[in-house]
Design an enzyme around this catalytic site. Structure first.
Site, short mmCIF file in Angstrom:
data_model
loop_
_atom_site.label_atom_id
_atom_site.label_comp_id
_atom_site.label_asym_id
_atom_site.label_seq_id
_atom_site.Cartn_x
_atom_site.Cartn_y
_atom_site.Cartn_z
CD GLU A 47 -2.69 1.01 2.63
OE1 GLU A 47 -3.23 2.05 3.04
OE2 GLU A 47 -2.76 -0.08 3.24
CG ASP A 58 -2.56 9.43 7.43
OD1 ASP A 58 -3.07 8.30 7.45
OD2 ASP A 58 -2.41 10.09 6.39
#
Length: 267
Positions: A47, A58
């Protein structure tokens, strides 16, 4: 329509170990050597983050890596060029494992929806994970992605209700991605014992309401955690810990060596 490498992998009876990597981190030129190292060390899917200045899900390690990537010149066009080179074996061995791009809506809109899907497919991308794309608003995007041979992955969290889990399972092309904790990636704010007390029932609930495979990510740092998650799901995603393992590299070859060394500890 482009050949998709994810669908055949989903038919194999194996647990998946998925690597999340931010391109050109920690140094410019690291991407292709690191991809080669991850593939050679047993990553089943890679990924790749599409760096964005305003990510919503994140943690600090990935945010910092994204800023490094941006400083090193990474944008959607340059990232797709790196994928093309990886598929062609330019600057590394030919990368044959599935590649999923993970990023946010705004940069894709700015690039141009169909232009992005076409260019991603032609570059050799297999799938997309767009955290801020709500499943209920994704019908047109899904249809267009399918026409370009791209798999779309949606997120499930510990607070996702059963009806929505079923919806996400139905919409995800090949597999869905379960967040192991309801927090930003890699922050580890919950005690591990507290997480473990809830995660088994959570993943059991996901299993009861899905037909396709699902993998687990966020906060997985070592072989013990990989094994625990793979006992409850169809695979594990390791990202923050990988980025931390290579953070001190001064050269692309050193980053690749560190990535390989770390990844081999997970198997």
């Amino acid at each position: 329509m482009a050949h998709n490498r994810i669908t055949p992998l989903m038919n194999e009876q194996k647990k998946l170990l998925i690597a999340y990597y931010m391109p050109e981190y920690p140094v410019a030129g690291a991407t292709l050597p690191v991809l080669e190292a991850l593939q050679n060390s047993g990553a089943d899917i890679i990924e790749l983050g599409m760096p964005y200045s305003d990510p919503i899900g994140d943690g600090p390690v990935i945010q910092d890596a994204a800023q490094v990537a941006i400083r090193n010149g990474v944008h959607i066009g340059s990232l797709l060029d790196l994928v093309r080179k990886a598929r062609a074996g330019e600057g590394c061995v030919k990368i044959t494992v599935p590649i999923v791009l993970m990023g946010y809506c705004n940069p894709l809109i700015a690039y141009g929806g169909d232009c992005f899907l076409n260019d991603a497919s032609e570059a050799g991308v297999d799938g997309l994970l767009i955290p801020d794309l709500p499943p209920e608003e994704a019908e047109d995007f899904l249809s267009r992605a399918k026409s370009f041979g791209l798999s779309v992955v949606f997120l499930i969290s510990p607070v996702t209700q059963p009806e929505r889990i079923r919806q996400i399972d139905a919409l995800s092309t090949d597999f869905s991605y379960c967040l192991a904790v309801n927090a930003t990636t890699g922050t580890g704010k919950l005690d591990e014992a507290e997480r473990d007390a809830d995660i088994e029932s959570y993943l059991q609930r996901v299993s009861e309401h899905t037909r396709k495979k699902f993998v687990v990510g966020f906060g997985i740092r070592n072989r013990a955690r990989v094994e625990k998650m793979c006992a409850l799901a169809d695979g594990a995603v390791v990202g923050t810990a990988l980025l931390q393992a290579i953070a001190g590299a001064a050269t692309p070859s050193q980053a690749a060596s560190m990535a390989a060394g770390f990844w081999k500890t997970l198997r």
